[in-house]
Design a protein around this motif. Structure first.
Motif, PDB file in Angstrom:
ATOM      1  N   ASN A 103       0.826  -1.201   0.000  1.00  0.00           N
ATOM      2  CA  ASN A 103       0.000   0.000   0.000  1.00  0.00           C
ATOM      3  C   ASN A 103       0.864   1.257   0.000  1.00  0.00           C
ATOM      4  O   ASN A 103       0.726   2.135   0.840  1.00  0.00           O
ATOM      5  N   CYS A 104       1.790   1.335  -0.959  1.00  0.00           N
ATOM      6  CA  CYS A 104       2.701   2.484  -1.029  1.00  0.00           C
ATOM      7  C   CYS A 104       2.871   2.916  -2.483  1.00  0.00           C
ATOM      8  O   CYS A 104       2.406   2.243  -3.404  1.00  0.00           O
ATOM      9  N   ILE A 105       3.564   4.047  -2.693  1.00  0.00           N
ATOM     10  CA  ILE A 105       3.842   4.493  -4.064  1.00  0.00           C
ATOM     11  C   ILE A 105       5.220   4.033  -4.530  1.00  0.00           C
ATOM     12  O   ILE A 105       5.561   4.185  -5.697  1.00  0.00           O
ATOM     13  N   GLY A 106       6.039   3.482  -3.603  1.00  0.00           N
ATOM     14  CA  GLY A 106       7.323   2.940  -4.013  1.00  0.00           C
ATOM     15  C   GLY A 106       8.513   3.631  -3.373  1.00  0.00           C
ATOM     16  O   GLY A 106       8.395   4.337  -2.376  1.00  0.00           O
ATOM     17  N   LYS A 162       4.257  11.011 -10.216  1.00  0.00           N
ATOM     18  CA  LYS A 162       5.040  12.192 -10.540  1.00  0.00           C
ATOM     19  C   LYS A 162       4.708  13.238  -9.474  1.00  0.00           C
ATOM     20  O   LYS A 162       3.701  13.118  -8.788  1.00  0.00           O
ATOM     21  N   PRO A 163       5.586  14.253  -9.281  1.00  0.00           N
ATOM     22  CA  PRO A 163       6.780  14.557 -10.054  1.00  0.00           C
ATOM     23  C   PRO A 163       7.993  13.744  -9.602  1.00  0.00           C
ATOM     24  O   PRO A 163       8.021  13.243  -8.472  1.00  0.00           O
ATOM     25  N   ILE A 164       8.961  13.635 -10.488  1.00  0.00           N
ATOM     26  CA  ILE A 164      10.274  13.093 -10.130  1.00  0.00           C
ATOM     27  C   ILE A 164      11.175  14.297  -9.874  1.00  0.00           C
ATOM     28  O   ILE A 164      11.499  15.039 -10.806  1.00  0.00           O
ATOM     29  N   PRO A 165      11.569  14.550  -8.626  1.00  0.00           N
ATOM     30  CA  PRO A 165      12.383  15.736  -8.332  1.00  0.00           C
ATOM     31  C   PRO A 165      13.821  15.560  -8.805  1.00  0.00           C
ATOM     32  O   PRO A 165      14.245  14.455  -9.157  1.00  0.00           O
ATOM     33  N   ARG A 166      14.555  16.671  -8.796  1.00  0.00           N
ATOM     34  CA  ARG A 166      15.992  16.580  -9.063  1.00  0.00           C
ATOM     35  C   ARG A 166      16.653  15.817  -7.928  1.00  0.00           C
ATOM     36  O   ARG A 166      16.352  16.054  -6.760  1.00  0.00           O
ATOM     37  N   LEU A 167      17.559  14.911  -8.300  1.00  0.00           N
ATOM     38  CA  LEU A 167      18.200  14.051  -7.306  1.00  0.00           C
ATOM     39  C   LEU A 167      19.665  14.430  -7.155  1.00  0.00           C
ATOM     40  O   LEU A 167      20.370  14.704  -8.132  1.00  0.00           O
ATOM     41  N   ALA A 178       2.948  12.106   0.132  1.00  0.00           N
ATOM     42  CA  ALA A 178       4.314  12.213  -0.387  1.00  0.00           C
ATOM     43  C   ALA A 178       4.316  12.942  -1.726  1.00  0.00           C
ATOM     44  O   ALA A 178       5.168  13.802  -1.989  1.00  0.00           O
ATOM     45  N   VAL A 179       3.346  12.621  -2.583  1.00  0.00           N
ATOM     46  CA  VAL A 179       3.255  13.279  -3.891  1.00  0.00           C
ATOM     47  C   VAL A 179       2.999  14.770  -3.720  1.00  0.00           C
ATOM     48  O   VAL A 179       3.642  15.609  -4.364  1.00  0.00           O
ATOM     49  N   PHE A 180       2.078  15.124  -2.813  1.00  0.00           N
ATOM     50  CA  PHE A 180       1.758  16.545  -2.614  1.00  0.00           C
ATOM     51  C   PHE A 180       2.954  17.303  -2.027  1.00  0.00           C
ATOM     52  O   PHE A 180       3.190  18.463  -2.364  1.00  0.00           O
ATOM     53  N   ILE A 181       3.700  16.651  -1.154  1.00  0.00           N
ATOM     54  CA  ILE A 181       4.891  17.286  -0.585  1.00  0.00           C
ATOM     55  C   ILE A 181       5.963  17.458  -1.655  1.00  0.00           C
ATOM     56  O   ILE A 181       6.656  18.486  -1.711  1.00  0.00           O
ATOM     57  N   LEU A 182       6.103  16.474  -2.529  1.00  0.00           N
ATOM     58  CA  LEU A 182       7.047  16.610  -3.644  1.00  0.00           C
ATOM     59  C   LEU A 182       6.654  17.772  -4.553  1.00  0.00           C
ATOM     60  O   LEU A 182       7.516  18.527  -5.020  1.00  0.00           O
ATOM     61  N   GLU A 183       5.354  17.920  -4.820  1.00  0.00           N
ATOM     62  CA  GLU A 183       4.891  19.051  -5.631  1.00  0.00           C
ATOM     63  C   GLU A 183       5.305  20.371  -4.992  1.00  0.00           C
ATOM     64  O   GLU A 183       5.807  21.278  -5.660  1.00  0.00           O
TER      65      GLU A 183
END
Length: 695
Positions: free
Chosen positions: A130-133, A145-150, A165-170
């Motif tokens: 039950n995760c996004i990975g 998405k998004p895939i941030p700069r690493l 997690a996705v919203f925080i990445l946005e």
């Protein structure tokens, strides 16, 4: 457990990968390919011969040995799939995207347990279900998405919620925040947030690993583990900020319905974070802003040091709002005056102001922006950090201004916080600036709020317990002699406080009118009388103040002994002072949470309290006191003398040590403590004991 096969696999199999990129199985394949995974990528799909240009296997039995498997298949199929891969394909790591496990039903929980048992048996790592990975520089095993700069210098982000997690990445990507890794733990059946932090702690290398950790927490399954590894990482030079959701009753219900999270009270969370040195955040914007502050200011400041900010702006209003927000957070914007300030002013357009904020006007040029920054860096010695507000009034070329800002950030030893508010009208210019590796704080007040939260967070508390002046053997003797659960008698409270070195006002408890009268004459009037028996004395009229004679005391004694449940009357010397409060409650999994604040009715009316986790250090106690909104009263205001803050902190610490060695105490409060500039003394206290008795 976390292993190499999870973090740096040589081969990955996506079980349920597809050509439909709008579904998780297809999106994960897309992200793995787009992330230039350098190992062997395999896809299992019973209906497709080729998936996104990769030859597909129709059945997992056809797979060659594979190190990491990502499962995007129905929950009921996952346990058998994990068993086959672990036993026959040498798979040592699993990321299970699928939902429908313990977060939903008992049957799902049983499936989840079977997966965990298999992973434990074959010594395999498990993320989810039950995760996004999991996203890192080696492989992009997420379907979102998004895939941030690493970057190695980016942040490590661990989330208990995939969507969050996705919203925080946005929120982070817009600010230019870079990442080293993103962990979505889902149900955290094997690896929760505590286990990921443990791995990061035990393998930490300053030259290789990120120093910034951001957490989104819904459940704290093991507070001791979180405390130990978070504080250990911070002592090694890391910085950690976290959101803990579900702290309110309604929020806990929502979290539970989402992930099966266990409720922990808000005061327990605050106490744990304070002891660990974790910066507590309350929103996505605040969390990512804290991360950006740490990227912009690589070296932590000394605890307790006053940080002086200079504000350079070409817009007066935002400069004023930023100054207000910094001052509200207890941060310092010093006035800039004298010869050096006049010298700077002579190099700006007429009408510019240099008193701080340094306002170079809307017509100010990129060159003047650079000059103002140089003065803050080299000439104004009382400035520690620089904030630059620069948007577009349509009068300057922003590319040139932002290029000057870029160069100054690289040159200056003092941290520079860029506030570039025009994300719509100056989108390309801001994007180019972020592309050079910088962050942006588009809102000045959010920046100031986050900075204040960082500054007021103490360093991790030392592990040593403050034992000086605390008689531990006697405490255990008193506790051992208590035979019944419930609230203890006043004489037991007095004895325990004597052992801990907590002063109490002189008092007597008696059912004899002659005894209380003799005591009142001995200590001198005025005195206070309180009924003994009822828990809430005030509610039943069981408190009488300012008793000044034997006759008055006799009348009050008779009245109180007639109150239902009355067992005796307590008489105390009446003293004056500001009412303070200290209390504690035992929280399952956390231990004793100690709270402090103003006393009397203010505890319930204002709810201005702060908390710490026993046993407390003096640093924690001072942090608790100084985080109160009412701290100005303690510090002294409007001509009133300051209260004895040192003595208040000492009582908080001594009480926490008492609790550490008397875990049978489940509730305790001292309300009020009366304080003045010389002394802090307990007036009224109650203690509830809960022991396990055999037989």
């Amino acid at each position: 457990m976390i292993n190499r096969q999870l973090l740096q696999p040589k081969s990955i199999a996506v079980i349920g990968g597809s050509n439909n990129k709008s579904k998780p199985g297809g999106a994960i394949v897309r992200n793995l390919i787009g992330g230039n995974f350098q190992g062997t990528l395999r896809i299992v799909n019973p209906k497709e011969d080729e998936v996104q240009g990769i030859k597909a296997f129709h059945d997992i039995s056809e797979l060659p040995p594979t190190e990491l498997a990502i499962l995007v298949i129905p929950a009921k199929m996952c346990p058998d799939t994990v068993e086959l891969l672990a036993s026959e394909k040498e798979t040592k790591a699993f990321i299970i995207i699928s939902a429908g496990f313990g977060e939903e039903t008992k049957e799902g929980a049983a499936l989840e347990q079977r997966i965990l048992d298999t992973c434990q048996r074959y010594n395999a790592a498990l993320i989810g279900p039950n995760c996004i990975g999991l996203l890192n520089q080696w492989h992009h095993s997420v379907f979102t998405k998004p895939i941030p700069r690493l970057s190695n210098k980016g942040v490590d982000f661990i989330s208990g919620s995939g969507a969050t997690a996705v919203f925080i990445l946005e929120s982070a990507v817009i600010k230019g925040l870079q990442f080293n890794s993103v962990w979505s733990i889902g149900n955290g059946k094997q690896n929760g947030i505590e286990e990921v932090l443990q791995y990061m702690d035990e393998t930490y290398t300053p030259e290789r690993d990120s120093r910034i950790k951001l957490l989104y927490i819904e459940s704290i399954a093991n507070p001791d583990k979180l405390l130990f590894h978070a504080s250990s990482l911070i002592r090694k030079g890391c910085r950690i900020a976290a959101i803990k959701s579900g702290a309110s009753e309604s929020g806990a219900r929502a979290a539970s319905s989402h992930t099966g999270a266990m409720m922990s009270s808000d005061s327990a969370v605050e106490a744990l974070f304070r002891k660990a040195g974790i910066v507590r955040c309350y929103s996505r914007e605040e969390l990512t802003t804290v991360g950006c502050i740490w990227e912009a200011s690589p070296e932590p400041s000394d605890e307790g040091k006053t940080i002086n900010f200079a504000i350079v702006t070409h817009a007066g209003g935002p400069g004023v709002m930023l100054t207000d927000a910094l001052a509200k957070g207890g941060l310092n914007v010093p006035s800039l005056e004298g010869e050096i300030a006049n010298e700077l002013k002579s190099q700006l357009f007429p009408g510019s102001s240099v008193s701080n904020p340094i306002d170079i006007l809307a017509t100010g040029t990129p060159e003047q922006l650079g000059i103002a920054i140089d003065y803050c860096e080299k000439r104004f010695e009382n400035i520690d950090a620089i904030m630059v507000i620069f948007g577009t009034p349509g009068l300057v070329k922003l590319y040139e201004a932002y290029d000057v800002l870029h160069k100054k950030i690289l040159e200056c030893s003092k941290p520079i916080f860029p506030i570039l508010p025009c994300l719509h009208t100056a989108g390309p210019e801001v994007a180019e600036f972020l592309g050079k590796g910088h962050v942006n704080f588009s809102d000045e007040v959010t920046l100031a709020t986050a900075l204040a939260q960082i500054v007021k967070t103490p360093h991790p508390a030392p592990p040593e317990i403050e034992l000086f002046g605390v008689d531990v053997p006697r405490i255990r003797e008193i506790i051992g002699g208590i035979k019944e659960n419930g609230y203890v008698t006043p004489d037991v409270v007095h004895s325990l406080f004597d052992c801990a070195g907590i002063p109490m006002v002189p008092e007597i408890v008696a059912s004899s009118k002659e005894e209380v009268t003799a005591f009142a004459n001995k200590i001198g009037y005025p005195v206070v009388a309180k009924v003994v028996g009822p828990i809430h004395k005030s509610d039943v009229g069981g408190v009488a103040l300012n008793i000044r004679s034997d006759q008055h005391l006799s009348l009050e004694f008779d009245r109180m002994m007639a109150i239902e449940g009355a067992q005796a009357v307590m008489v105390q010397k009446m003293i004056k002072g500001t009412e303070l409060f200290v209390g504690a409650k035992y929280e399952e999994r956390f231990g004793h949470v100690v709270i402090c604040g103003l006393g009397g009715i203010f505890v319930e009316v204002l709810k201005d309290v702060s908390s710490g986790l026993a046993p407390l250090s003096y640093g924690e106690a001072y942090s608790m006191i100084r985080s109160l909104r009412a701290y100005k009263i303690i510090k002294g205001t409007r001509g009133q003398k300051a209260l004895n803050e040192q003595r208040y902190a000492e009582i908080i610490v001594r009480l926490s040590t008492l609790l550490r060695f008397a875990t049978e105490i489940k509730e305790l409060d001292i309300n009020p403590l009366l304080a003045d500039d010389k002394e802090v003394i307990a007036v009224d206290a109650r203690i509830r004991i809960e022991k396990s008795y055999e037989g």
